[in-house]
Write a protein that holds these residues in place. Structure first.
Motif, mmCIF file in Angstrom:
data_model
loop_
_atom_site.group_PDB
_atom_site.id
_atom_site.type_symbol
_atom_site.label_atom_id
_atom_site.label_comp_id
_atom_site.label_asym_id
_atom_site.label_seq_id
_atom_site.Cartn_x
_atom_site.Cartn_y
_atom_site.Cartn_z
ATOM 1 N N GLU A 486 1.902 14.333 3.263
ATOM 2 C CA GLU A 486 2.460 13.391 4.233
ATOM 3 C C GLU A 486 3.916 13.023 3.926
ATOM 4 N N LYS A 487 4.228 12.856 2.614
ATOM 5 C CA LYS A 487 5.513 12.264 2.258
ATOM 6 C C LYS A 487 6.383 13.140 1.360
ATOM 7 N N GLY A 488 5.902 14.323 0.988
ATOM 8 C CA GLY A 488 6.724 15.227 0.198
ATOM 9 C C GLY A 488 6.592 15.022 -1.302
ATOM 10 N N PHE A 489 7.369 15.790 -2.058
ATOM 11 C CA PHE A 489 7.283 15.837 -3.514
ATOM 12 C C PHE A 489 8.655 15.609 -4.132
ATOM 13 N N SER A 490 8.713 14.834 -5.209
ATOM 14 C CA SER A 490 9.962 14.597 -5.924
ATOM 15 C C SER A 490 9.895 15.203 -7.317
ATOM 16 N N ALA A 491 10.915 15.985 -7.652
ATOM 17 C CA ALA A 491 11.010 16.540 -9.000
ATOM 18 C C ALA A 491 11.481 15.491 -10.000
ATOM 19 N N ASP A 492 11.949 14.337 -9.520
ATOM 20 C CA ASP A 492 12.415 13.259 -10.393
ATOM 21 C C ASP A 492 11.328 12.235 -10.684
ATOM 22 N N LYS A 493 10.089 12.631 -10.574
ATOM 23 C CA LYS A 493 8.975 11.690 -10.683
ATOM 24 C C LYS A 493 8.915 10.973 -12.034
ATOM 25 N N LEU A 494 9.414 11.596 -13.107
ATOM 26 C CA LEU A 494 9.272 11.002 -14.441
ATOM 27 C C LEU A 494 10.182 9.799 -14.648
ATOM 28 N N THR A 495 11.291 9.735 -13.933
ATOM 29 C CA THR A 495 12.271 8.674 -14.176
ATOM 30 C C THR A 495 12.641 7.870 -12.941
ATOM 31 N N ASN A 496 12.130 8.230 -11.771
ATOM 32 C CA ASN A 496 12.496 7.517 -10.548
ATOM 33 C C ASN A 496 11.245 7.036 -9.812
ATOM 34 N N PRO A 497 10.727 5.865 -10.185
ATOM 35 C CA PRO A 497 9.521 5.364 -9.533
ATOM 36 C C PRO A 497 9.771 4.728 -8.174
ATOM 37 N N ASP A 498 11.011 4.727 -7.730
ATOM 38 C CA ASP A 498 11.350 4.061 -6.471
ATOM 39 C C ASP A 498 11.529 5.025 -5.308
ATOM 40 N N GLY A 499 11.318 6.311 -5.548
ATOM 41 C CA GLY A 499 11.475 7.279 -4.478
ATOM 42 C C GLY A 499 10.377 7.157 -3.428
ATOM 43 N N PRO A 500 10.611 7.659 -2.212
ATOM 44 C CA PRO A 500 9.624 7.557 -1.129
ATOM 45 C C PRO A 500 8.610 8.693 -1.122
ATOM 46 N N GLU A 501 8.756 9.670 -2.001
ATOM 47 C CA GLU A 501 7.917 10.865 -1.946
ATOM 48 C C GLU A 501 6.473 10.562 -2.337
ATOM 49 N N GLY A 502 5.584 11.432 -1.871
ATOM 50 C CA GLY A 502 4.158 11.195 -2.033
ATOM 51 C C GLY A 502 3.683 11.144 -3.473
ATOM 52 N N ASN A 503 4.219 12.007 -4.343
ATOM 53 C CA ASN A 503 3.764 11.981 -5.735
ATOM 54 C C ASN A 503 4.200 10.713 -6.453
ATOM 55 N N ILE A 504 5.353 10.159 -6.077
ATOM 56 C CA ILE A 504 5.806 8.894 -6.651
ATOM 57 C C ILE A 504 4.966 7.740 -6.120
ATOM 58 N N VAL A 505 4.720 7.725 -4.820
ATOM 59 C CA VAL A 505 3.878 6.683 -4.228
ATOM 60 C C VAL A 505 2.492 6.691 -4.874
ATOM 61 N N TYR A 506 1.961 7.889 -5.111
ATOM 62 C CA TYR A 506 0.640 8.020 -5.740
ATOM 63 C C TYR A 506 0.604 7.332 -7.092
ATOM 64 N N MET A 507 1.590 7.580 -7.950
ATOM 65 C CA MET A 507 1.558 6.974 -9.280
ATOM 66 C C MET A 507 1.817 5.481 -9.228
ATOM 67 N N ARG A 508 2.626 5.030 -8.290
ATOM 68 C CA ARG A 508 2.802 3.580 -8.116
ATOM 69 C C ARG A 508 1.467 2.925 -7.788
ATOM 70 N N LEU A 509 0.710 3.538 -6.885
ATOM 71 C CA LEU A 509 -0.590 2.990 -6.500
ATOM 72 C C LEU A 509 -1.608 3.124 -7.628
ATOM 73 N N PHE A 510 -1.542 4.223 -8.350
ATOM 74 C CA PHE A 510 -2.442 4.459 -9.490
ATOM 75 C C PHE A 510 -2.358 3.279 -10.461
ATOM 76 N N ILE A 511 -1.129 2.942 -10.884
ATOM 77 C CA ILE A 511 -0.930 1.882 -11.871
ATOM 78 C C ILE A 511 -1.210 0.506 -11.274
ATOM 79 N N ALA A 512 -0.690 0.248 -10.067
ATOM 80 C CA ALA A 512 -0.839 -1.082 -9.465
ATOM 81 C C ALA A 512 -2.294 -1.408 -9.159
ATOM 82 N N SER A 513 -3.074 -0.425 -8.744
ATOM 83 C CA SER A 513 -4.474 -0.688 -8.386
ATOM 84 C C SER A 513 -5.300 -1.121 -9.588
ATOM 85 N N LEU A 514 -4.921 -0.678 -10.785
ATOM 86 C CA LEU A 514 -5.667 -1.057 -11.984
ATOM 87 C C LEU A 514 -5.590 -2.562 -12.218
ATOM 88 N N ALA A 515 -4.425 -3.144 -11.963
ATOM 89 C CA ALA A 515 -4.259 -4.579 -12.152
ATOM 90 C C ALA A 515 -4.960 -5.383 -11.070
#
Length: 574
Positions: A486-515
């Motif tokens: 839906e939102k694409g892929f970012s190769a900067d996923k390791l250092t840029n958690p603010d990107g709009p791409e799908g793999n970044i959004v996924y990890m943001r949700l992964f961590i936030a949902s735990l809390a």
């Protein structure tokens, strides 16, 4: 602190709306027990079946419930004024996460937890496993025994020795009866066990490589100074840089000696050779270096995505950023306590995480699990999920179902690191150490139902946490694929958690949902936490994408943790 004081006005609201848990009469249906019980064989063949009250969880989406301007007297609801107290909390962007504990006569309940997420002055989600103290007989709060009197018996049963941590007095809700501690302070019986079962130069496997077969590389100064401002080899501001595999985030060593490996300057350049046995000197040094590199890399990436000091991460020095310090990860390479496995112990915030990596004996020569990054990542993720769920206690993934979720998150985190393009590939864990394409799981994780047929309903036939974890990891693999499509892929996923791409959004949700999720969550509650985390972080922009992905593997809108039947329903507006 102001943050904690704000939540005193919420206690009455939460207690009033909470559906307090009453223990159902035995016998429990097996599928229901997945969410409340956990059986373990520990020590000298001791079988312990631990009970944890089921958690309630409610997510309010975008609406929320307004925080009252004044606090009513808690006793008017049948609760003493001090029945619930502040435990911990932290902020993640615009979301404030708070964790409360229930207590009686000044003694806290070990397995009664309440957590809330607040946005814009409203409660957007809350979970609880609070206990109806009016309906149960509670033991006296003054122990009949001294802990030292029962310590020898407990050490014998667990085949273990007490560490330097002093015992605490707590009530424990044990399947309908209340006890004051994991070791009953009146009888001395063991009633439950919490299994608390990450210019320098390194020759290593980069974090996005799965295992040794993808090739070693020489990397220089890989530390992320935003996540690790002291670097990887210093313990305090202005302190001396250590030329060993020891620093603020992790200490890596071989065996059980806790002696870090030294290097000339900061050059760790031993090369692993898997044509030789793991215990050659060069292979030992290479494995310790890779362990140090991978745990530090994991610390830095997860820090960027929200696993910070105030969110209970692992560091010796928290640099004034909140949380408890003196708890870096201790990773033992080629640990002699086992083979063909690995583990991670996650005690509460303020005590070191302990990772043990073993040699695998399924090939000739044997293979070192430390040279397979997905295994280290899986283990470190146990630390992340155990710390973030429940507010830093390390106690809130203890039921069979919650333990299964924990195993699934470990595989899913390793899967995320291994994906290197918008083409979401099938993923297998442990392929190198087993020399098997399916690795240590029943099938690779896949969007293809023929490659991996596991769905939510598969839980009806599963009882072991790793098998249950495969279901969750396969569901999350499909969630990841849906977001990337839906939102694409970012190769900067390791250092840029603010990107709009799908793999970044996924990890943001992964961590936030735990809390966000409650203590000892079910699959349905864990799904709801993802939906609420998306509302908190992205104003619900990915809600339909998430629901469609969950539903594609049976965890649809009307999925039930009791029925464990596949459901493909999605919200009407999706």
């Amino acid at each position: 602190m102001a943050f904690s004081k704000m939540f005193t006005t919420l206690l009455t609201t939460i207690l009033l709306s909470a559906v307090l848990n009453l223990v159902e009469a035995a016998p429990w249906p097996q599928t229901v027990k997945l969410g409340t019980h956990r059986e373990r064989i520990i020590g000298r063949g001791l079988k312990v079946t631990a009970y944890h009250p089921s958690s309630n969880f409610k997510a309010f989406g975008a609406e929320g419930e307004a925080i009252p301007t004044t606090a009513a007297n808690g006793s008017s609801l049948g609760f003493a004024d001090d029945a619930v107290a502040w435990r911990s909390g932290f902020t993640d962007g615009t979301t404030a996460n708070a964790y409360l504990r229930q207590q009686h006569d000044g003694v806290p309940f070990a397995n009664a937890v309440c957590n809330m997420a607040i946005q814009d002055g409203k409660v957007v989600s809350w979970g609880n496993s609070l206990i109806d103290v009016e309906s149960a007989s509670i033991a006296p709060s003054t122990p009949s025994l001294k802990w030292a009197e029962v310590l020898p018996s407990v050490e014998n049963q667990l085949d273990a020795q007490k560490n330097e941590q002093d015992p605490t007095l707590e009530y424990f809700n044990a399947d309908g009866a209340f006890y004051e501690a994991y070791v009953d302070a009146h009888t001395g019986d063991l009633v439950s066990v919490t299994d608390f079962v990450a210019h320098a130069q390194y020759t290593v496997l980069p974090i996005t490589k799965v295992d040794f077969r993808e090739g070693l590389e020489v990397v220089t100064d890989p530390q992320d100074l935003e996540a690790s401002p002291l670097g990887w080899h210093t313990l305090q501001q202005g302190g001396a840089e250590q030329t060993t595999t020891s620093g603020n985030n992790v200490v890596a060593f071989r065996g059980q000696s806790l002696v870090a490996q030294s290097a000339a300057g900061l050059v760790f350049n031993s090369r692993y050779n898997d044509n030789q046995q793991p215990n050659t000197q060069a292979n030992i040094q290479a494995a310790v270096t890779n362990a140090f590199f991978v745990i530090n890399s994991l610390h830095d990436v997860t820090y960027r995505y929200g696993f910070t000091e105030e969110a209970f991460n692992f560091q010796v020095n928290n640099l004034g950023n909140g949380g408890q310090a003196r708890d870096r990860v201790e990773i033992s390479v080629q640990d002699a306590s086992g083979t063909n496995n690995a583990n991670f112990a996650t005690p509460p915030d303020g005590q070191p995480g302990q990772c043990r990596m073993f040699i695998w004996t399924l090939t000739n020569p044997n293979r070192d699990g430390t040279m397979e990054n997905d295994i280290i990542i899986h283990e470190f993720t146990h630390g992340v999920t155990n710390r973030l769920t429940g507010g830093g206690t390390g106690r809130c993934l203890q039921t069979t179902e919650a333990g299964g979720l924990g195993e699934g998150w470990g595989d899913a985190m390793a899967d995320w690191f291994a994906q290197t393009s918008a083409d979401t590939r099938d993923f297998a864990v442990g392929g190198y150490v087993t020399n098997n394409a399916n690795g240590i799981r029943s099938a690779p994780y896949s969007t293809n139902a023929q490659t991996n047929p596991l769905t939510f309903a598969s839980l009806r036939n599963l009882r072991e946490v790793h098998q249950i974890g495969e279901v969750w990891a396969n569901i999350l693999h499909n969630v990841y694929a849906g977001l990337v499509e839906e939102k694409g892929f970012s190769a900067d996923k390791l250092t840029n958690p603010d990107g709009p791409e799908g793999n970044i959004v996924y990890m943001r949700l992964f961590i936030a949902s735990l809390a966000v999720q409650p203590c000892n969550p079910t699959f349905v509650q864990a799904r709801d936490a993802w939906i609420q985390a998306d509302q908190n972080l992205f104003n619900g922009a990915n809600r339909c994408t998430l629901f469609k992905a969950f539903a594609s593997r049976g965890l649809g809108l009307r999925a039930s943790s009791r029925a464990l039947q596949d459901n493909a329903d999605i919200p009407a507006d999706c």
